[in-house]
Scaffold this motif. Structure first.
Motif, mmCIF file in Angstrom:
data_model
loop_
_atom_site.group_PDB
_atom_site.id
_atom_site.type_symbol
_atom_site.label_atom_id
_atom_site.label_comp_id
_atom_site.label_asym_id
_atom_site.label_seq_id
_atom_site.Cartn_x
_atom_site.Cartn_y
_atom_site.Cartn_z
ATOM 1 N N PRO A 66 0.699 -1.451 -0.290
ATOM 2 C CA PRO A 66 -0.121 0.080 -0.004
ATOM 3 C C PRO A 66 0.918 1.246 0.047
ATOM 4 N N PHE A 67 2.105 1.005 0.929
ATOM 5 C CA PHE A 67 2.625 2.197 0.886
ATOM 6 C C PHE A 67 3.603 2.515 -0.806
ATOM 7 N N LEU A 68 3.803 1.454 -1.265
ATOM 8 C CA LEU A 68 4.095 1.550 -2.483
ATOM 9 C C LEU A 68 3.780 1.910 -3.814
ATOM 10 N N SER A 69 2.166 1.866 -3.245
ATOM 11 C CA SER A 69 1.018 2.394 -4.616
ATOM 12 C C SER A 69 1.116 3.945 -4.686
ATOM 13 N N GLN A 70 1.804 4.436 -2.840
ATOM 14 C CA GLN A 70 1.432 5.609 -3.601
ATOM 15 C C GLN A 70 3.013 6.478 -4.171
ATOM 16 N N LEU A 71 3.994 5.639 -4.316
ATOM 17 C CA LEU A 71 5.357 6.029 -5.174
ATOM 18 C C LEU A 71 4.608 6.090 -7.020
ATOM 19 N N GLN A 72 3.263 5.278 -7.485
ATOM 20 C CA GLN A 72 3.565 5.615 -8.712
ATOM 21 C C GLN A 72 3.375 6.814 -9.435
ATOM 22 N N GLY A 73 4.206 6.230 -10.776
ATOM 23 C CA GLY A 73 4.322 7.574 -11.431
ATOM 24 C C GLY A 73 5.485 8.755 -11.083
ATOM 25 N N ILE A 74 6.351 8.363 -9.936
ATOM 26 C CA ILE A 74 7.111 9.024 -9.371
ATOM 27 C C ILE A 74 8.777 7.989 -9.559
ATOM 28 N N ALA A 75 8.567 6.542 -9.195
ATOM 29 C CA ALA A 75 9.980 5.743 -9.534
ATOM 30 C C ALA A 75 8.788 4.325 -9.689
ATOM 31 N N SER A 76 9.284 3.473 -11.117
ATOM 32 C CA SER A 76 9.246 1.848 -10.390
ATOM 33 C C SER A 76 10.006 1.201 -8.714
ATOM 34 N N VAL A 77 9.480 0.903 -8.148
ATOM 35 C CA VAL A 77 9.831 0.351 -7.350
ATOM 36 C C VAL A 77 9.275 -1.209 -7.106
ATOM 37 N N SER A 78 9.689 -2.071 -6.982
ATOM 38 C CA SER A 78 10.016 -3.333 -6.902
ATOM 39 C C SER A 78 10.749 -3.932 -5.203
ATOM 40 N N TYR A 79 10.051 -5.137 -4.454
ATOM 41 C CA TYR A 79 10.746 -5.700 -3.345
ATOM 42 C C TYR A 79 11.231 -6.908 -3.540
ATOM 43 N N GLN A 80 11.576 -7.242 -2.397
ATOM 44 C CA GLN A 80 11.787 -8.389 -2.122
ATOM 45 C C GLN A 80 11.999 -9.161 -1.108
ATOM 46 N N THR A 81 11.974 -10.658 -0.152
ATOM 47 C CA THR A 81 11.768 -10.801 1.227
ATOM 48 C C THR A 81 13.642 -12.328 1.184
ATOM 49 N N GLN A 82 14.009 -11.897 2.599
ATOM 50 C CA GLN A 82 14.665 -12.709 2.668
ATOM 51 C C GLN A 82 15.224 -12.990 4.231
ATOM 52 N N VAL A 83 15.839 -14.340 4.750
ATOM 53 C CA VAL A 83 16.174 -13.845 5.745
ATOM 54 C C VAL A 83 17.647 -14.847 5.900
ATOM 55 N N ILE A 84 17.958 -13.889 7.135
ATOM 56 C CA ILE A 84 19.360 -14.289 7.011
ATOM 57 C C ILE A 84 19.599 -14.579 8.283
ATOM 58 N N ARG A 85 20.437 -16.040 8.806
ATOM 59 C CA ARG A 85 20.589 -16.677 10.027
ATOM 60 C C ARG A 85 22.299 -16.901 10.108
ATOM 61 N N TYR A 86 22.449 -16.375 11.854
ATOM 62 C CA TYR A 86 23.892 -16.327 12.393
ATOM 63 C C TYR A 86 24.345 -15.708 11.459
ATOM 64 N N VAL A 87 24.099 -14.896 12.291
ATOM 65 C CA VAL A 87 24.955 -12.494 11.849
ATOM 66 C C VAL A 87 24.564 -12.343 14.034
ATOM 67 N N THR A 88 25.847 -12.012 14.229
ATOM 68 C CA THR A 88 25.140 -11.596 16.077
ATOM 69 C C THR A 88 26.113 -10.388 15.240
ATOM 70 N N LEU A 89 25.592 -9.309 16.556
ATOM 71 C CA LEU A 89 26.185 -8.293 16.255
ATOM 72 C C LEU A 89 27.853 -8.106 16.435
ATOM 73 N N PRO A 90 28.610 -7.700 16.054
ATOM 74 C CA PRO A 90 29.565 -7.074 16.015
ATOM 75 C C PRO A 90 30.296 -6.101 17.048
ATOM 76 N N THR A 91 29.101 -5.568 17.702
ATOM 77 C CA THR A 91 29.923 -5.146 19.068
ATOM 78 C C THR A 91 28.580 -5.846 20.392
ATOM 79 N N ARG A 92 29.471 -5.923 20.977
ATOM 80 C CA ARG A 92 29.072 -6.290 22.131
ATOM 81 C C ARG A 92 28.155 -5.577 23.080
ATOM 82 N N PRO A 93 26.363 -5.445 23.534
ATOM 83 C CA PRO A 93 26.182 -4.345 24.202
ATOM 84 C C PRO A 93 26.701 -3.821 25.577
ATOM 85 N N ILE A 94 26.614 -2.844 26.173
ATOM 86 C CA ILE A 94 27.039 -2.650 27.605
ATOM 87 C C ILE A 94 25.453 -2.581 29.023
#
Length: 498
Positions: A228-256
């Motif tokens: 629904p958000f992308l439909s508001q951009l019609q005429g301004i730019a052509s926008v496509s989207y993709q989805t994916q799941v990434i696993r086993y990527v941890t934070l490089p900085t340990r929270p304090i």
């Protein structure tokens, strides 16, 4: 023919001098009349004419954009004749407050509108304001008290310029020719470069799938809230989207840890993207990343420590010209709450597309107008730059082939460019956006044509390597024959003198 020349040259001494002269003349005529024109015709570089005289002046041309603003009022509160006089008085004041540097020129035109809120920008003169000295922005437009119009007309002009947000638009346009502004203006630095198309990649990052067992339904959630958000951009730019799941990527900085909570310093936020970026698979400048990072439960809730030392409960942050990242707290949940996720990410997506920061996920008519104006102006300026680059390139390489299809593309770009500039000057940004997009596509297509690119890296010594083996066997026998003929004539003259 070369073999014949050589054999004929060897038998020259066996023929009378007059015959030798006729043979030499005959061979020379064949080379000059038949050989050279044939070579010239087969090796001539075809260059379709390009409209230099129309393209070159555009490099220094100013692009006028008219911004129409409707004026509404209550006839009971204020007289129409008075409003018309004030519109005339506001015109020169508005011009003094508009930016004048850069290639774009802005003009705000006020006209009495039949209905408030029927166009992107509306100014409403009404007594229904909290304070008569202050202008108020509502859904219908900018509310200004007639009392302020009467006493502080210069301030009213400033209020209108600020409401139209010309300076915000101007900063984006200036950054096209002055990239250094990306480092000084945060709004400009956040926004992606204007393009005719974008690709949005929505990613869920699960650092520990064994511990974080959460339902994703990423495709369904994205379809429900992003489309629904992308439909508001019609005429301004052509926008496509993709989805994916990434696993086993941890934070490089340990929270304090501080008390019962954890935090990450604001300066470390960009470093969180580094291990994720290599897994995203995006590679072009038109890719926008929306990342949902599932926090490990031991770090929930995760706060952000600002440069002033304050802890903020901020669940997301924006990475300039890259995308937005949400640090998702999934405690007591069995699946991702996509309504919460996209309510957070979509306002940041708007910023990435060049809209001023706001908490809304919808694009208002005012915001859409500014997006269209920014995009159209950018396309026009890029088209002008590309066409002028093509002209300079063609002039710098005289033997470059310019096919008719390239000339047609340049003419099409120039025609669309003219239409776009005309539409901008009349305030029709939708039409300007359409024509400017066509102009930019045609200009970039002509500039990147394979027949042009092939000659950019063709050195001149390679041309000599081709032509010398062709002309040397033909020209050398003729040269030797002429030298021999000259030598014989001199010898005959010396014999007659004696």
């Amino acid at each position: 023919l070369q073999h014949y020349f050589i054999q004929s040259n060897l038998s020259m001494n066996l023929l009378p001098t007059s015959v030798q002269r006729l043979n030499l003349l005959y061979y020379t005529l064949i080379v000059v009349v038949l050989g050279i024109p044939l070579w010239w015709y087969t090796t001539d570089t075809y260059r379709a004419p390009l409209p230099h005289s129309q393209i070159e002046p555009l490099a220094g041309a100013k692009i006028l954009i008219e911004i129409p603003v409707g004026v509404c009022f209550n006839p009971v509160e204020v007289d129409r004749n008075y409003i018309e006089k004030m519109i005339i008085s506001l015109k020169p004041l508005l011009l003094t407050k508009l930016p004048k540097n850069g290639r774009a020129i802005y003009d705000i035109t006020l006209h009495i509108a039949d209905k408030c809120g029927s166009q992107p920008f509306s100014v409403i003169f009404t007594n229904n304001v909290n304070r008569s000295s202050k202008a108020e922005i509502s859904e219908d437009g900018l509310k200004i008290s007639p009392e302020k119009l009467d006493r502080m007309i210069s301030d009213v002009a400033s209020d209108i310029v600020n409401y139209v947000d010309v300076n915000y638009l101007h900063d984006h346009i200036l950054a096209i020719d002055n990239p250094s502004l990306h480092s000084t203006n945060q709004d400009v630095r956040n926004a992606m470069a204007v393009a005719t198309s974008y690709n949005i990649l929505v990613s869920v990052v699960n650092p520990d799938p064994a511990a974080i067992k959460l339902g994703y339904d990423l495709v369904g959630g994205t379809r429900k809230f992003l489309e629904p958000f992308l439909s508001q951009l019609q005429g301004i730019a052509s926008v496509s989207y993709q989805t994916q799941v990434i696993r086993y990527v941890t934070l490089p900085t340990r929270p304090i840890k501080t008390g019962e909570k954890f935090y990450i310093t604001e300066s470390n936020l960009p470093h969180l993207i580094n291990p994720i970026e290599s897994k995203l698979g995006t590679s072009t400048s038109n890719d926008i990343n929306l990342i949902i990072y599932l926090l490990e439960e031991k770090y929930c809730p995760l706060l952000i420590k600002t440069g002033t030392g304050h802890l903020k409960d901020v669940s997301s942050f924006l990475s300039p010209q890259f995308g937005a990242v949400m640090l998702y707290d999934h405690r007591n949940q069995s699946s991702i709450d996509h309504s919460t996720v996209f309510a957070t990410l979509l306002p940041q997506l708007k910023q990435l597309l060049g809209v001023r920061k706001s908490g809304s996920a919808n694009i208002s008519p005012r915001e859409r107008y500014l997006m269209e104006a920014r995009t159209a102006l950018t396309h026009v300026m890029r088209s002008i730059d590309t066409l002028n680059s093509l002209i300079r390139l063609v002039d710098s390489i005289p033997n470059m082939v310019i096919g008719d299809h390239i000339a047609d593309q340049v003419s099409a770009s120039l025609s669309s460019l003219t239409s776009a500039m005309t539409s901008l000057s009349s305030g029709d940004v939708s039409s300007a956006l359409h024509h400017s997009s066509l102009a930019r596509h045609a200009a970039e297509t002509s500039f990147s044509d394979p027949s042009i690119l092939a000659l950019l890296y063709f050195p001149d010594d390679q041309k000599f390597a081709i032509y010398i083996p062709l002309f040397l066997p033909v020209g050398l026998p003729l040269l030797v024959a002429y030298l021999d003929l000259i030598k014989r004539r001199r010898k005959n003259k010396d014999t007659k003198v004696d």
